[in-house]
Design an enzyme around this catalytic site. Structure first.
Site, short mmCIF file in Angstrom:
data_model
loop_
_atom_site.label_atom_id
_atom_site.label_comp_id
_atom_site.label_asym_id
_atom_site.label_seq_id
_atom_site.Cartn_x
_atom_site.Cartn_y
_atom_site.Cartn_z
N CYS A 132 0.81 -1.23 0.00
CA CYS A 132 0.00 0.00 0.00
C CYS A 132 0.84 1.28 0.00
CB CYS A 132 -0.99 -0.01 1.16
SG CYS A 132 -0.37 -0.81 2.64
N HIS A 225 -1.86 6.38 4.24
CA HIS A 225 -0.41 6.36 4.37
C HIS A 225 0.15 7.66 3.78
CE1 HIS A 225 -0.83 2.38 5.69
NE2 HIS A 225 -0.34 1.70 4.68
#
Ligand SMILES: NC(=O)c1ccc[n+]([C@@H]2O[C@H](COP(=O)([O-])OP(=O)(O)OC[C@H]3O[C@@H](n4cnc5c(N)ncnc54)[C@H](OP(=O)(O)O)[C@@H]3O)[C@@H](O)[C@H]2O)c1
Length: 335
Positions: A132, A225
């Site tokens: 990710c 993130h």
């Protein structure tokens, strides 16, 4: 079939690992999907989770949100039985005949599927999503790589707790804290970015000659993130050059109009204190990477900050978009 063509019949799909953080996001991404059958969360309460066994599941499209420990055996078993497996696990990402795909960046890597089927004797196949954090970084790097050639990247991540799955990091370890280690994350970021920025030549994947150094940190953020990067380019570019390229980039045209494709895979913010996970993670329903603070780097060429939703763009949403592209191009579900 074009991206906007409605399907007469929705395609059945299965989700492996449906009870986990990514599996639950798949269920949300597939809700009311125009082409692929998902189930309404309310109805799911009455459903039984089936064993992860190809003999029990006949869907042509299988989304895998399995742990790596289970994916190694189960994903090939489904591929062998004829299913197209859209995997989020690390196991097959770096295999030379397995596409590692962000559709806007490297949709043409899907051509590796043909060779994969031939060499492995599978009637189905495996297509993977990246780690990710690598996904967020790659969406931001792709326009710069296309325009100027990216040679070196120094990346520091601040990764949400949902990236660790469910139940994930104990709350007493992460609340009010930063953990400067995520098992195996740094090597994944360092090897997956060059693969995705690479090209297919003569049926083989040639990674881009990009050297990546990664520091991965877990922070007390629920979703999203954040990735800070310093970047060395082949052709020097000013922040203004970079901003122009980032703002103009639309990615592969084949993706436009697919049901899960955001209007823009990448948007640039000029606010000095953005992107922020709390404010920007929902951009493009979680499918848009937000880039900000594009500026000169005193040691390399450029530096910037990118933010993306880890379980949507970085996992389930990315897989669903891969599946849509495979349906739209007739690789699966054309019968
Ligand atoms: N979280 C993210 O942001 C993210 C992003 C990109 C990629 N990924 C990758 O996506 C995958 C899933 O991550 P996650 O965060 O959703 O993890 P998770 O919350 O721990 O979920 C793992 C899932 O795998 C199932 N599972 C484990 N062992 C199994 C077995 N032997 N047989 C059948 N099912 C099994 C679990 O079922 P039970 O509930 O029964 O244990 C659960 O549904 C991992 O490979 C991860 O590296 C995660």
């Amino acid at each position: 079939m074009t991206a906007s063509t409605p399907r007469a019949r929705r395609l059945p799909v299965a989700i492996l690992g449906a009870t986990g953080a990514v599996g639950q996001t798949f269920i949300r991404c597939l809700r009311n999907h125009p082409w692929l059958e998902g189930e309404l969360p309310g109805e799911l309460a009455d459903r039984t989770v089936l064993p992860c066994d190809p003999a029990e599941i006949s869907a042509p499209i299988v989304f895998s949100a399995l742990d790596a420990a289970a994916a190694g055996d189960l994903e090939p078993a489904f591929a062998r039985s004829g299913a197209l497996v859209l995997s989020n696990a690390k196991n097959f990402r770096m295999e030379p005949d397995v596409p590692l795909v962000i559709p806007e960046v490297n949709a043409n890597h899907l051509s590796l599927l043909e060779q994969q089927r031939r060499s492995r004797g599978w009637s189905g196949g495996i297509v993977t999503n990246a780690n990710c954090a690598a996904t967020v970084a790659t969406v931001a790097l792709a326009p710069l790589h296309e325009a100027f050639g990216v040679r070196q990247v120094f990346v520091v991540t601040m990764q949400a707790v949902s990236g660790a799955g469910y139940p994930g990091v104990p709350s007493l370890d992460i609340l009010g804290n930063v953990i400067p280690y995520i098992g195996e994350e740094e090597p994944k970021i360092e090897r997956e970015i060059p693969k995705m920025l690479g090209c297919v030549q003569g049926g083989a994947l040639v990674p881009a000659p990009v050297r990546v150094s990664a520091h991965a940190n877990r922070v007390a953020v629920e979703h999203g993130h954040t990735v800070c990067m310093s970047i060395k380019l082949d052709k020097p570019a000013t922040p203004e050059d970079a901003l122009r390229v980032l703002e103009e980039w639309r990615g592969d045209a084949a993706v436009r109009g697919l049901p899960s494709a955001p209007e823009r895979a990448l948007v640039v913010t000029d606010a000095l204190d953005r992107p922020q996970a709390r404010r920007d993670v929902g951009s493009g329903a979680g499918m848009t990477v937000v880039v900000g603070r594009v500026r000169t780097d005193p040691q390399l060429d450029l530096r910037l900050v990118a933010l993306g939703h880890n379980t949507i763009r970085g996992a389930a949403g990315g897989s669903v978009l891969n599946a849509e592209l495979l349906v739209a191009t007739g690789v699966v579900g054309s019968a």
